[in-house]
Scaffold this motif. Structure first.
Motif, PDB file in Angstrom:
ATOM      1  N   SER A 192       0.999  -1.157  -0.056  1.00  0.00           N
ATOM      2  CA  SER A 192      -0.004  -0.222   0.104  1.00  0.00           C
ATOM      3  C   SER A 192       0.830   1.117  -0.142  1.00  0.00           C
ATOM      4  CB  SER A 192      -0.781   0.019   1.294  1.00  0.00           C
ATOM      5  OG  SER A 192      -0.178   0.189   2.446  1.00  0.00           O
ATOM      6  N   ALA A 193       0.480   2.230  -0.215  1.00  0.00           N
ATOM      7  CA  ALA A 193       0.979   3.858  -0.243  1.00  0.00           C
ATOM      8  C   ALA A 193       1.779   3.795   1.255  1.00  0.00           C
ATOM      9  CB  ALA A 193       0.177   5.034  -0.490  1.00  0.00           C
ATOM     10  N   ALA A 194       1.032   3.512   2.102  1.00  0.00           N
ATOM     11  CA  ALA A 194       1.302   3.861   3.517  1.00  0.00           C
ATOM     12  C   ALA A 194       2.576   2.696   3.940  1.00  0.00           C
ATOM     13  CB  ALA A 194       0.241   3.698   4.709  1.00  0.00           C
ATOM     14  N   GLU A 195       2.338   1.520   3.313  1.00  0.00           N
ATOM     15  CA  GLU A 195       3.562   0.461   3.672  1.00  0.00           C
ATOM     16  C   GLU A 195       4.829   0.975   2.897  1.00  0.00           C
ATOM     17  OE1 GLU A 195       0.753  -3.488   4.278  1.00  0.00           O
ATOM     18  OE2 GLU A 195       1.351  -2.846   2.066  1.00  0.00           O
ATOM     19  N   THR A 196       4.703   1.513   1.697  1.00  0.00           N
ATOM     20  CA  THR A 196       5.878   1.826   0.693  1.00  0.00           C
ATOM     21  C   THR A 196       6.572   2.998   1.840  1.00  0.00           C
ATOM     22  OG1 THR A 196       4.552   1.575  -1.003  1.00  0.00           O
ATOM     23  CG2 THR A 196       6.579   2.979  -1.315  1.00  0.00           C
ATOM     24  N   LEU A 197       5.858   3.843   1.973  1.00  0.00           N
ATOM     25  CA  LEU A 197       6.414   4.947   3.123  1.00  0.00           C
ATOM     26  C   LEU A 197       7.345   4.639   4.100  1.00  0.00           C
ATOM     27  CD1 LEU A 197       7.225   7.975   2.881  1.00  0.00           C
ATOM     28  CD2 LEU A 197       5.176   8.507   3.888  1.00  0.00           C
ATOM     29  N   ALA A 198       6.491   3.756   4.988  1.00  0.00           N
ATOM     30  CA  ALA A 198       7.115   3.323   6.204  1.00  0.00           C
ATOM     31  C   ALA A 198       8.506   2.565   5.876  1.00  0.00           C
ATOM     32  CB  ALA A 198       6.136   2.148   6.762  1.00  0.00           C
ATOM     33  N   ARG A 199       8.329   1.709   4.934  1.00  0.00           N
ATOM     34  CA  ARG A 199       9.510   0.960   4.484  1.00  0.00           C
ATOM     35  C   ARG A 199      10.827   1.912   3.755  1.00  0.00           C
ATOM     36  NH1 ARG A 199      11.197   0.134  -0.275  1.00  0.00           N
ATOM     37  NH2 ARG A 199       9.234   0.352  -1.224  1.00  0.00           N
ATOM     38  N   GLU A 200      10.305   3.008   3.215  1.00  0.00           N
ATOM     39  CA  GLU A 200      11.458   3.726   2.631  1.00  0.00           C
ATOM     40  C   GLU A 200      12.185   4.856   3.945  1.00  0.00           C
ATOM     41  OE1 GLU A 200      12.748   4.529  -0.458  1.00  0.00           O
ATOM     42  OE2 GLU A 200      11.447   2.947  -1.608  1.00  0.00           O
ATOM     43  N   LEU A 201      11.183   5.194   4.677  1.00  0.00           N
ATOM     44  CA  LEU A 201      11.854   6.025   5.715  1.00  0.00           C
ATOM     45  C   LEU A 201      12.586   5.199   6.515  1.00  0.00           C
ATOM     46  CD1 LEU A 201       8.606   7.849   7.088  1.00  0.00           C
ATOM     47  CD2 LEU A 201      10.345   8.734   5.797  1.00  0.00           C
ATOM     48  N   LEU A 202      12.352   3.870   6.744  1.00  0.00           N
ATOM     49  CA  LEU A 202      13.332   2.964   7.582  1.00  0.00           C
ATOM     50  C   LEU A 202      14.415   2.808   6.652  1.00  0.00           C
ATOM     51  CD1 LEU A 202      14.050   1.412  10.037  1.00  0.00           C
ATOM     52  CD2 LEU A 202      12.815  -0.477   9.060  1.00  0.00           C
TER      53      LEU A 202
END
Length: 128
Positions: free
Chosen positions: A41-51
Motif C-alpha cells: 500500500s502507499a503507507a506501507e511503501t512510505l514506512a519501508r522507505e523511511l526506515l
C-alpha cells in the motif's frame, strides 16, 4: 506525459522546518519516500522507505494521509510524479543518511530560496 507513482512524507520539526533529502548523483532536494514494491500500500511503501533511507520507524497506520499530489519529476525529465503524501510524526527520532540518500536537510522558507528543491515539495509543502 508519463508518470511515476511514489509515496512521500511531510516531516516537520519543532522549528517548522521541512525534512528534505537529496539522493546520490542528483541536485534536487525532495521529500523522503519512494516507489512501491509489488503488493505494498502507499503507507506501507512510505514506512519501508523511511526506515531504509533515514532509519526512521513509523508504522503505516500512524501515517496521516494528506492526499495525492502531482508535479514535474525533479530527476526524470518528461515525467510527472504522482505522490501519495502522508504527514509523519517521528517524535524524538533523528534521521540519518542511509541507502541512496547522500544528504538531508531541515529546510525553512528562507533557506529554500537558495536550494534546488523538487517541484512537488516547493509547490505544496514548504513552510510559509
Amino acid at each position: 506525459m508519463r508518470s511515476i507513482h511514489v509515496s512521500a512524507a511531510v516531516i516537520v520539526n519543532r522549528a517548522g522546518e521541512l525534512l528534505l533529502v537529496r539522493k546520490a548523483g542528483t541536485t534536487a532536494f525532495m521529500q523522503p519516500g519512494g516507489k512501491p514494491e509489488p503488493g505494498e500500500s502507499a503507507a506501507e511503501t512510505l514506512a519501508r522507505e523511511l526506515l531504509e533511507e533515514l532509519g526512521i520507524r513509523v508504522a503505516p497506520d500512524e501515517l496521516e494521509s494528506l492526499g495525492s499530489f502531482t508535479a514535474a519529476a525533479a530527476n526524470e525529465p518528461g515525467f510527472l510524479v504522482v505522490a501519495d503524501v502522508f504527514a509523519a510524526d517521528i517524535g524524538a527520532q533523528q534521521p540519518v543518511v542511509a541507502a541512496e540518500i547522500e544528504e538531508l536537510r531541515w529546510v525553512g522558507r528562507a533557506e529554500a530560496e537558495r536550494l534546488d528543491i523538487a517541484p512537488l515539495a516547493r509547490e505544496n509543502f514548504l513552510p510559509a
